[in-house]
Scaffold this active site. Structure first.
Site, PDB file in Angstrom:
ATOM      1  N   SER A  64       4.055  -6.017  -9.311  1.00  9.44           N
ATOM      2  CA  SER A  64       3.706  -6.734  -8.088  1.00  9.44           C
ATOM      3  C   SER A  64       4.865  -7.631  -7.699  1.00  9.44           C
ATOM      4  O   SER A  64       5.642  -8.066  -8.559  1.00  9.44           O
ATOM      5  CB  SER A  64       2.452  -7.584  -8.323  1.00  9.44           C
ATOM      6  OG  SER A  64       2.185  -8.367  -7.179  1.00  9.44           O
ATOM      7  N   HIS A  65       4.980  -7.893  -6.391  1.00 12.23           N
ATOM      8  CA  HIS A  65       5.970  -8.859  -5.898  1.00 12.23           C
ATOM      9  C   HIS A  65       5.245 -10.047  -5.284  1.00 12.23           C
ATOM     10  O   HIS A  65       5.854 -10.857  -4.592  1.00 12.23           O
ATOM     11  CB  HIS A  65       6.892  -8.191  -4.870  1.00 12.23           C
ATOM     12  CG  HIS A  65       7.827  -7.187  -5.471  1.00 12.23           C
ATOM     13  ND1 HIS A  65       7.412  -5.928  -5.857  1.00 12.23           N
ATOM     14  CD2 HIS A  65       9.134  -7.254  -5.792  1.00 12.23           C
ATOM     15  CE1 HIS A  65       8.448  -5.269  -6.368  1.00 12.23           C
ATOM     16  NE2 HIS A  65       9.495  -6.053  -6.338  1.00 12.23           N
ATOM     17  N   GLY A 118       1.280 -15.031  -6.267  1.00 14.73           N
ATOM     18  CA  GLY A 118      -0.082 -15.449  -6.628  1.00 14.73           C
ATOM     19  C   GLY A 118      -0.711 -14.495  -7.635  1.00 14.73           C
ATOM     20  O   GLY A 118      -1.327 -14.909  -8.624  1.00 14.73           O
ATOM     21  N   LYS A 119      -0.525 -13.188  -7.386  1.00 13.26           N
ATOM     22  CA  LYS A 119      -1.090 -12.192  -8.314  1.00 13.26           C
ATOM     23  C   LYS A 119      -0.380 -12.239  -9.665  1.00 13.26           C
ATOM     24  O   LYS A 119      -1.015 -12.125 -10.709  1.00 13.26           O
ATOM     25  CB  LYS A 119      -0.869 -10.791  -7.747  1.00 13.26           C
ATOM     26  CG  LYS A 119      -1.862 -10.364  -6.737  1.00 13.26           C
ATOM     27  CD  LYS A 119      -1.606  -8.899  -6.481  1.00 13.26           C
ATOM     28  CE  LYS A 119      -2.243  -8.420  -5.237  1.00 13.26           C
ATOM     29  NZ  LYS A 119      -1.869  -7.030  -4.955  1.00 13.26           N
ATOM     30  N   ASP A 149      -4.091  -3.396  -6.668  1.00 17.47           N
ATOM     31  CA  ASP A 149      -4.177  -3.345  -5.214  1.00 17.47           C
ATOM     32  C   ASP A 149      -5.519  -3.943  -4.861  1.00 17.47           C
ATOM     33  O   ASP A 149      -6.549  -3.567  -5.425  1.00 17.47           O
ATOM     34  CB  ASP A 149      -4.047  -1.926  -4.664  1.00 17.47           C
ATOM     35  CG  ASP A 149      -3.693  -1.981  -3.184  1.00 17.47           C
ATOM     36  OD1 ASP A 149      -2.597  -2.476  -2.857  1.00 17.47           O
ATOM     37  OD2 ASP A 149      -4.510  -1.571  -2.343  1.00 17.47           O
ATOM     38  N   SER A 150      -5.493  -4.885  -3.967  1.00 21.91           N
ATOM     39  CA  SER A 150      -6.715  -5.641  -3.738  1.00 21.91           C
ATOM     40  C   SER A 150      -6.785  -6.089  -2.301  1.00 21.91           C
ATOM     41  O   SER A 150      -5.810  -5.984  -1.559  1.00 21.91           O
ATOM     42  CB  SER A 150      -6.743  -6.850  -4.673  1.00 21.91           C
ATOM     43  OG  SER A 150      -5.520  -7.545  -4.592  1.00 21.91           O
ATOM     44  N   ASP A 203      -8.512 -16.838  -0.170  1.00 20.88           N
ATOM     45  CA  ASP A 203      -9.396 -17.632  -1.035  1.00 20.88           C
ATOM     46  C   ASP A 203     -10.149 -18.750  -0.294  1.00 20.88           C
ATOM     47  O   ASP A 203     -11.347 -18.930  -0.531  1.00 20.88           O
ATOM     48  CB  ASP A 203      -8.613 -18.234  -2.206  1.00 20.88           C
ATOM     49  CG  ASP A 203      -8.432 -17.249  -3.351  1.00 20.88           C
ATOM     50  OD1 ASP A 203      -9.167 -16.256  -3.395  1.00 20.88           O
ATOM     51  OD2 ASP A 203      -7.549 -17.483  -4.200  1.00 20.88           O
ATOM     52  N   LYS A 254     -12.683 -19.388 -10.963  1.00 26.04           N
ATOM     53  CA  LYS A 254     -12.413 -18.147 -10.213  1.00 26.04           C
ATOM     54  C   LYS A 254     -12.203 -16.983 -11.187  1.00 26.04           C
ATOM     55  O   LYS A 254     -12.771 -15.904 -11.005  1.00 26.04           O
ATOM     56  CB  LYS A 254     -11.186 -18.318  -9.295  1.00 26.04           C
ATOM     57  CG  LYS A 254     -10.845 -17.019  -8.553  1.00 26.04           C
ATOM     58  CD  LYS A 254      -9.635 -17.093  -7.643  1.00 26.04           C
ATOM     59  CE  LYS A 254      -9.312 -15.694  -7.103  1.00 26.04           C
ATOM     60  NZ  LYS A 254      -8.065 -15.606  -6.350  1.00 26.04           N
ATOM     61  N   HIS A 299     -13.035 -10.517  -8.618  1.00 24.26           N
ATOM     62  CA  HIS A 299     -12.833  -9.063  -8.579  1.00 24.26           C
ATOM     63  C   HIS A 299     -11.754  -8.654  -9.578  1.00 24.26           C
ATOM     64  O   HIS A 299     -11.905  -7.690 -10.303  1.00 24.26           O
ATOM     65  CB  HIS A 299     -12.457  -8.658  -7.150  1.00 24.26           C
ATOM     66  CG  HIS A 299     -11.343  -9.493  -6.552  1.00 24.26           C
ATOM     67  ND1 HIS A 299     -11.353 -10.857  -6.593  1.00 24.26           N
ATOM     68  CD2 HIS A 299     -10.179  -9.151  -5.933  1.00 24.26           C
ATOM     69  CE1 HIS A 299     -10.255 -11.327  -6.013  1.00 24.26           C
ATOM     70  NE2 HIS A 299      -9.526 -10.309  -5.610  1.00 24.26           N
TER      71      HIS A 299
HETATM   72  P1  IMP Z   1      -1.762  -5.991  -1.914  1.00 34.78           P
HETATM   73  O1  IMP Z   1      -2.765  -5.576  -2.935  1.00 34.78           O
HETATM   74  O2  IMP Z   1      -0.485  -6.485  -2.527  1.00 34.78           O
HETATM   75  O3  IMP Z   1      -1.591  -4.976  -0.852  1.00 34.78           O
HETATM   76  O4  IMP Z   1      -2.285  -7.297  -1.191  1.00 34.78           O
HETATM   77  C1  IMP Z   1      -3.595  -7.684  -1.266  1.00 34.78           C
HETATM   78  C2  IMP Z   1      -3.853  -8.864  -0.350  1.00 34.78           C
HETATM   79  O5  IMP Z   1      -5.272  -9.090  -0.427  1.00 34.78           O
HETATM   80  C3  IMP Z   1      -3.220 -10.156  -0.807  1.00 34.78           C
HETATM   81  O6  IMP Z   1      -1.992 -10.424  -0.177  1.00 34.78           O
HETATM   82  C4  IMP Z   1      -4.261 -11.191  -0.389  1.00 34.78           C
HETATM   83  O7  IMP Z   1      -4.093 -11.496   0.927  1.00 34.78           O
HETATM   84  C5  IMP Z   1      -5.579 -10.447  -0.499  1.00 34.78           C
HETATM   85  N1  IMP Z   1      -6.183 -10.765  -1.798  1.00 34.78           N
HETATM   86  C6  IMP Z   1      -6.254  -9.977  -2.897  1.00 34.78           C
HETATM   87  N2  IMP Z   1      -6.823 -10.630  -3.922  1.00 34.78           N
HETATM   88  C7  IMP Z   1      -7.095 -11.869  -3.464  1.00 34.78           C
HETATM   89  C8  IMP Z   1      -7.665 -13.008  -4.081  1.00 34.78           C
HETATM   90  O8  IMP Z   1      -8.001 -13.071  -5.279  1.00 34.78           O
HETATM   91  N3  IMP Z   1      -7.794 -14.071  -3.280  1.00 34.78           N
HETATM   92  C9  IMP Z   1      -7.413 -14.089  -1.982  1.00 34.78           C
HETATM   93  N4  IMP Z   1      -6.862 -13.066  -1.366  1.00 34.78           N
HETATM   94  C10 IMP Z   1      -6.696 -11.947  -2.103  1.00 34.78           C
END
Ligand code: IMP
Length: 206
Positions: free
Chosen positions: A14-15, A18-19, A75-76, A164, A184, A189
């Site tokens: 991931s880049h 936060g993740k 991916d979320s 969030d 959290k 998820h």
């Molecule tokens: P990707 O999976 O990198 O394409 O980005 C997923 C995007 O979903 C993130 O940039 C957040 O905006 C949103 N997202 C995913 N998980 C969370 C979370 O735990 N809290 C808030 N936003 C989330």
């Protein structure tokens, strides 16, 4: 599928800072050595699939191939019922090139209101996370977790990341943006998908 063993070096594919922070916290008890895709200068693959699981696979397989190490991706996104599941796999893109989630959250609230679908206590929504563990050589496995709740507006809190501050989980009084990070992690998820991944792929906690 192989299990990871204590001391293994693993790439978090991931880049998103936060993740990566959340993954480091989740992985800390298992004695793995964690490095991010950015630290290894791995390119960020284009997310061309149509599902969370498909995009997670694409990111983990690319990072495992690029690094020669096992790679864990996520991916979320946020799915809003009244918007037919949007922003969904496009959750990051709704924040635009500046990645400003105040803009993204306002877009979500405006889109629901434009459909006249903002009914108190707020529109139903869920966060979904698909995690993928991929090995050099191409083997992979995907784990999916969800947390349900509703949206609040105006957004509340400055913790967490992304959407969030506008997400209130079912049974809670604080948004993910107000909550202590440990609270959290107990219900999110990502934590739910992570538990499935742990049961299948991880060494014992140390
Ligand atoms: P990707 O999976 O990198 O394409 O980005 C997923 C995007 O979903 C993130 O940039 C957040 O905006 C949103 N997202 C995913 N998980 C969370 C979370 O735990 N809290 C808030 N936003 C989330």
């Amino acid at each position: 599928m192989n299990r990871l063993t204590s001391g293994t070096r693993i790439v978090v594919a991931s880049h998103n800072s936060g993740k990566i922070r959340e993954f480091r916290e989740l992985l800390a008890p298992f004695g793995l050595s964690v490095v991010s895709a950015g630290e290894l200068n791995l390119p960020e693959p284009e997310e061309t699939e149509t599902t969370f699981a498909g995009n997670a696979r694409l990111k983990a397989v690319a990072a495992a191939e690029g690094s020669g190490l096992p790679a864990l991706s996520d991916d979320s996104g946020l799915e809003v019922e009244a918007l037919g599941g949007d922003p969904g796999i496009y959750s990051a893109r709704w924040a635009g090139p500046t990645k400003d989630f105040n803009i993204a959250m306002a877009k979500v609230a405006d889109a629901v209101k434009a459909k006249d679908a903002w009914k108190e206590p707020g529109p139903r929504a869920n966060f979904t996370a698909a995690l993928c563990l991929a090995w050099p050589g191409g083997a992979y496995e995907v784990f999916e977790g969800k947390v349900y709740g509703h949206l609040v507006w105006p957004a509340r809190g400055i913790r967490g990341f992304g959407y969030d501050p506008m997400f209130l989980p079912d049974g809670g009084t604080e948004t993910f943006g107000e909550m202590d990070p440990d609270a959290k992690h107990a219900i999110s998820h990502r934590a739910r998908a992570f538990e499935l991944f742990v049961a299948r792929c991880m060494p014992a906690r140390i």
